[in-house]
Scaffold this motif. Sequence first.
Motif, PDB file in Angstrom:
ATOM      1  N   CYS A 120       0.806  -1.223   0.000  1.00  0.00           N
ATOM      2  CA  CYS A 120       0.000   0.000   0.000  1.00  0.00           C
ATOM      3  C   CYS A 120       0.843   1.279   0.000  1.00  0.00           C
ATOM      4  O   CYS A 120       0.675   2.128   0.876  1.00  0.00           O
ATOM      5  N   PRO A 121       1.732   1.421  -0.986  1.00  0.00           N
ATOM      6  CA  PRO A 121       2.593   2.617  -0.964  1.00  0.00           C
ATOM      7  C   PRO A 121       1.818   3.919  -1.068  1.00  0.00           C
ATOM      8  O   PRO A 121       2.184   4.913  -0.444  1.00  0.00           O
ATOM      9  N   ASN A 122       0.717   3.918  -1.859  1.00  0.00           N
ATOM     10  CA  ASN A 122      -0.014   5.181  -2.014  1.00  0.00           C
ATOM     11  C   ASN A 122      -0.808   5.516  -0.739  1.00  0.00           C
ATOM     12  O   ASN A 122      -0.920   6.680  -0.353  1.00  0.00           O
ATOM     13  N   PHE A 123      -1.340   4.494  -0.086  1.00  0.00           N
ATOM     14  CA  PHE A 123      -2.005   4.686   1.210  1.00  0.00           C
ATOM     15  C   PHE A 123      -1.006   5.325   2.181  1.00  0.00           C
ATOM     16  O   PHE A 123      -1.302   6.313   2.853  1.00  0.00           O
ATOM     17  N   ALA A 124       0.205   4.764   2.227  1.00  0.00           N
ATOM     18  CA  ALA A 124       1.218   5.261   3.169  1.00  0.00           C
ATOM     19  C   ALA A 124       1.598   6.699   2.835  1.00  0.00           C
ATOM     20  O   ALA A 124       1.696   7.556   3.721  1.00  0.00           O
ATOM     21  N   ARG A 125       1.787   6.967   1.538  1.00  0.00           N
ATOM     22  CA  ARG A 125       2.172   8.327   1.148  1.00  0.00           C
ATOM     23  C   ARG A 125       1.070   9.327   1.499  1.00  0.00           C
ATOM     24  O   ARG A 125       1.320  10.403   2.057  1.00  0.00           O
ATOM     25  N   ALA A 126      -0.185   8.947   1.197  1.00  0.00           N
ATOM     26  CA  ALA A 126      -1.304   9.865   1.468  1.00  0.00           C
ATOM     27  C   ALA A 126      -1.442  10.107   2.974  1.00  0.00           C
ATOM     28  O   ALA A 126      -1.703  11.220   3.430  1.00  0.00           O
ATOM     29  N   LEU A 127      -1.250   9.041   3.728  1.00  0.00           N
ATOM     30  CA  LEU A 127      -1.329   9.178   5.192  1.00  0.00           C
ATOM     31  C   LEU A 127      -0.247  10.145   5.675  1.00  0.00           C
ATOM     32  O   LEU A 127      -0.496  11.043   6.478  1.00  0.00           O
ATOM     33  N   TYR A 128       0.965   9.942   5.144  1.00  0.00           N
ATOM     34  CA  TYR A 128       2.094  10.773   5.580  1.00  0.00           C
ATOM     35  C   TYR A 128       1.833  12.240   5.260  1.00  0.00           C
ATOM     36  O   TYR A 128       2.108  13.131   6.066  1.00  0.00           O
ATOM     37  N   SER A 129       1.250  12.485   4.078  1.00  0.00           N
ATOM     38  CA  SER A 129       1.040  13.887   3.714  1.00  0.00           C
ATOM     39  C   SER A 129      -0.003  14.507   4.641  1.00  0.00           C
ATOM     40  O   SER A 129       0.064  15.693   4.945  1.00  0.00           O
ATOM     41  N   ASN A 130      -0.949  13.720   5.140  1.00  0.00           N
ATOM     42  CA  ASN A 130      -1.924  14.261   6.094  1.00  0.00           C
ATOM     43  C   ASN A 130      -1.337  14.366   7.498  1.00  0.00           C
ATOM     44  O   ASN A 130      -1.636  15.296   8.233  1.00  0.00           O
ATOM     45  N   LEU A 131      -0.511  13.374   7.846  1.00  0.00           N
ATOM     46  CA  LEU A 131       0.121  13.363   9.183  1.00  0.00           C
ATOM     47  C   LEU A 131       0.922  14.627   9.449  1.00  0.00           C
ATOM     48  O   LEU A 131       0.901  15.172  10.547  1.00  0.00           O
ATOM     49  N   THR A 132       1.650  15.057   8.419  1.00  0.00           N
ATOM     50  CA  THR A 132       2.543  16.187   8.642  1.00  0.00           C
ATOM     51  C   THR A 132       1.759  17.483   8.838  1.00  0.00           C
ATOM     52  O   THR A 132       2.261  18.430   9.416  1.00  0.00           O
ATOM     53  N   GLY A 133       0.487  17.494   8.383  1.00  0.00           N
ATOM     54  CA  GLY A 133      -0.304  18.711   8.550  1.00  0.00           C
ATOM     55  C   GLY A 133      -0.964  18.833   9.917  1.00  0.00           C
ATOM     56  O   GLY A 133      -1.273  19.921  10.371  1.00  0.00           O
ATOM     57  N   TYR A 134      -1.207  17.684  10.575  1.00  0.00           N
ATOM     58  CA  TYR A 134      -1.986  17.718  11.826  1.00  0.00           C
ATOM     59  C   TYR A 134      -1.163  17.096  12.941  1.00  0.00           C
ATOM     60  O   TYR A 134      -1.093  15.889  13.075  1.00  0.00           O
TER      61      TYR A 134
END
Length: 605
Positions: A120-134
């Motif tokens: 799930c590389p895209n799941f992980a990337r999308a999660l990371y991009s949201n994680l860094t904002g909140y």
Amino acid sequence: MGDVVRIGRLQTCVPDAHTVMDALRGNEMHFAVLPLVHPRARREFANKTVRDEPFTRSDLTLSSHAWSTNVVGALSPWLNLDSPCARVRTDSEKALKQEVMWAQHISCPAVLTPIPAKKCPNFARALYSNLTGYTNTQFMVRIPLVWTDDPEASSDPWETWNDVRSVCEHHACLSVALELTSDLPDQDTVEQWGAEQVKMIIVPTSIFLTNASGFPVLSKRHQAILNVFFARNVDLVLSGRPRHQSDMLVYTQYLQHLYQNRPQLSDSEAFEQPYWDYLQIPLQPLADNLESQTYEVFERDPVKYVNYQEAVRLCLLDLMAQPGRKEERFVIMVVGAGRGPLVRASLQAAEQAGANVFCYALDKNPNAVVTLRNMRLTEGWVGKVEVVHSDMRAFHPDVLADILVSELLGSFGDNELSPECLDGAQSFLKPGTGVSIPQSYTSAMAPISSAKLHQEVKSYNDVKHFETTYVVKMHAHRVLSRPQDCWTFDHPNHETPIDNARYSVHRFPITRSSCLTGFAGYFDAKLYGDVHISIHPETFSTGMFSWFPLLIPIRTPIYLPAGCEVEAHIWRRVEDKKVWYEWVVTSPSVGPLNNLNGRSFSIGL
Ligand SMILES: C[S@@+](CC[C@H](N)C(=O)[O-])C[C@H]1O[C@@H](n2cnc3c(N)ncnc32)[C@H](O)[C@@H]1O
């Protein structure tokens, strides 16, 4: 609510949030996992038609207090960030962002993701991009103990979790919601999860059995897994419909019953519990003066002084057995006597052995010397003990010692500079027959995995703290391979010239895929003959609590495939004024050298 485990309810859809909240109270639950958006409300962001309807219920449905304390937001189950279809991926990513923003708006402390695809590389990337904002929201990735859709799958769900958190660079706000399954993996896998940041255990009602009275119960193995996580302060979440009665109360009461009856801590575990996974900078008894409270903690150890007393007794018996020495008055010098427990142990050993002794109690700490001088008067030591205030390296007594008793050991043996101190003191040990207690000590290390300890070190946000060693009662961790000895110091040291620098290379076999976060350091000290004190896991002195292991961290965790070897190098380096350690991992991948020239931490001589 006293000594209870927090239990929540996972709702797959929510007709009315108030009814859910009311049911929580009736079912003795603490929180609900609510869908942030109705699970069937799929959104197609490519469709530009402007719609007036809201995408989810209003935040006014519940008070902000309820949102922030009683609710975990569940992301939509239809999100498929690794779909082969670009449109599904894009919609999923946009919906994910929208839902996370909403969770942040209503102050949900945590969001729960759906179970990701195995790869799930895209799941992980999308999660990371949201994680860094909140920064304040916990992102819990839902992972089953075994893949229920594909129980025969060769891949372990841990691998999926490890991929996700590696892509997210071990972000502090990323954790696991581990879902119990009817089929269970082996014990090793369960222990592996024990070293991860598991914040929530999902318990489906479908895995409960029914007992003779018709109540839900869990199998012994499921109970054992819960016990592992009860000791790690996780929340429990019940999912699925009630299968035994019309409501969930029987399940919560049963889970609380398991919690109340979890294995009790032994006395030494209860003593250690406040220190679990808590990083302490090692003491520097040579450079600093220890405080009264620190001595007091040492002196409570039920094993250390007993073993020292036995070592001195055996040593005296051996000295008395030497030709013509039975009636001799033996000189015992306790160097680094602190508040006197080793002086007391030596005098008692002499009494047990029927030996005639005279003791010197020496310490460089002027405050400890006050205690020693008082003890000389109050414990009847006049004529038997002389108190000396001196650094042992600078002491020049008129007589030579038969036995030099010391305890200058750190968690890694030599890391409080016992070798350098005793090399200085051995000048007043009788040549040929004089004995040092301890006679030797050996340092050992083992590779470990601990997401928690990695986060603790990382939270300092600098390289310096990754290049520092810590004393830690390691709890949420896994030792990945048997400890290996690094080096030994013998006393008295007959080398000329004496060189206390050391270097050792290790190859640790790794049997299952894991994530290396650092090393644990231990020591085993031979006091005299067969009498040891040890924190090495394989020779541990049961009940002794004066030392916790040493944590030797690495900056970036390393994925270890099953069957690989961890090759690690460690150096003890010595200069005029300081001693320090450097370490590096060179296999399965080469990392940076840690603590070059003692730039981040050293021990003052
Ligand atoms: C770990 S404490 C042990 C105290 C005591 N023997 C006990 O077992 O409870 C080590 C003691 O050694 C003393 N010490 C360390 N280096 C020393 C040195 N070079 N000369 C004299 N005392 C030293 C410290 O002040 C401290 O009191």
